[in-house]
Enzyme design. Structure first.
Site, PDB file in Angstrom:
ATOM      1  CE  LYS A  83      12.528 -40.622 -20.899  1.00 34.79           C
ATOM      2  NZ  LYS A  83      11.915 -40.550 -22.181  1.00 34.79           N
TER       3      LYS A  83
HETATM    4  O1  G3P Z   1      11.658 -38.998 -24.864  1.00 35.14           O
HETATM    5  C1  G3P Z   1      12.926 -38.246 -24.929  1.00 35.14           C
HETATM    6  C2  G3P Z   1      13.412 -38.032 -26.309  1.00 35.14           C
HETATM    7  O2  G3P Z   1      13.360 -38.934 -27.353  1.00 35.14           O
HETATM    8  C3  G3P Z   1      12.811 -36.499 -26.880  1.00 35.14           C
HETATM    9  O3  G3P Z   1      12.968 -36.294 -28.250  1.00 35.14           O
HETATM   10  O4  G3P Z   1      12.484 -35.219 -30.598  1.00 35.14           O
HETATM   11  O5  G3P Z   1      11.630 -34.348 -28.028  1.00 35.14           O
HETATM   12  O6  G3P Z   1      14.166 -34.025 -28.959  1.00 35.14           O
HETATM   13  P1  G3P Z   1      12.667 -35.052 -28.947  1.00 35.14           P
END
Ligand code: G3P
Length: 224
Positions: A83
């Site tokens: 990633k």
């Molecule tokens: O892993 C990336 C993403 O899904 C993060 O989500 O909830 O931290 O905005 P969030």
């Protein structure tokens, strides 16, 4: 649509994989920190539990460093996806890692222009963040719709991985928009399963079943 779990919690991943509907896992540095243990041991365990793609994130800020970290990560397990953040150096790194046959997931994507560049760099996956857009009062799903349109126009093979999913409606809307994958916290997968009318209907069915004459014996026969 494929479903990924967005977590580094191995118990939650075991639960999701046992359900039979989880196709992969995504992690990020925040989720790794939350797991509270070594990153490598966590990722290795996740890769054993889930045989689908498992995203592990680089933290370098130069192409050279990202490539170095990506090569290290890719050696950990055959299902690792590297990633990489959507920065200029990240794009350079994705181009090189892709040329080496290493799968990549370009993350922190907040515009269709960024997604287009990730696809051109050869990314395996591109991760638009929906919830963080909604958090600032803008519709995150529009981002997915526009990326789907662009990728279809040019037949890009890069898969659209809807990320930063906060609720089941996000998953449904991403599916309707044509995202290839939704990655979600385990809580959202639990919410997708649950419905009060299912619980109510099941309670009523089980109560009525009690008055079926052979209810107590029909399933008591030994299996052949
Ligand atoms: O892993 C990336 C993403 O899904 C993060 O989500 O909830 O931290 O905005 P969030």
């Amino acid at each position: 649509m494929k479903i990924f779990l967005d977590t580094a919690d191995v118990e939650a991943i075991k639960w999701g994989v046992a359900l039979g509907v989880v196709d992969g896992v995504t992690t990020n540095p925040t989720l790794a920190a939350r797991a509270g243990r070594g990153f490598k041991e966590t990722v290795l365990e996740i890769c054993e539990i889930c045989t689908g793609p498992v995203s592990a994130e680089t933290v370098g800020l130069t192409a050279e460093q990202i490539i170095k970290e990506g090569r290290i990560l890719a050696q950990w397990a055959p299902n690792i996806v590297v990633k990489v953040p959507l920065i200029a150096e990240g794009l350079k790194a994705v181009r090189q890692l892709s040329a080496e046959g290493i799968k990549t997931n370009v993350t922190l994507v907040f515009s269709p222009a960024q997604a287009l560049l990730a696809a051109k760099a050869g990314a395996t996956y591109v991760s638009p963040f929906l919830g963080r857009y909604d958090d600032i009062g803008q519709e995150g799903m529009q981002l997915v719709r526009e990326i789907v349109q662009i990728f279809r126009n040019y037949n890009f093979q890069t898969e659209i991985l809807a990320a930063s999913i906060r609720n089941p409606l996000h998953v449904v809307e991403a599916a309707k928009a044509g995202a290839d994958i939704a990655t979600m916290p385990p809580k959202v997968l639990e919410q997708m399963i649950a419905h009060p009318l299912t619980d109510k209907g099941l309670t009523s069915f089980l109560k009525d079943w009690e008055s079926v004459p052979d209810a107590k014996t029909v399933f008591a026969e030994p299996e052949r």
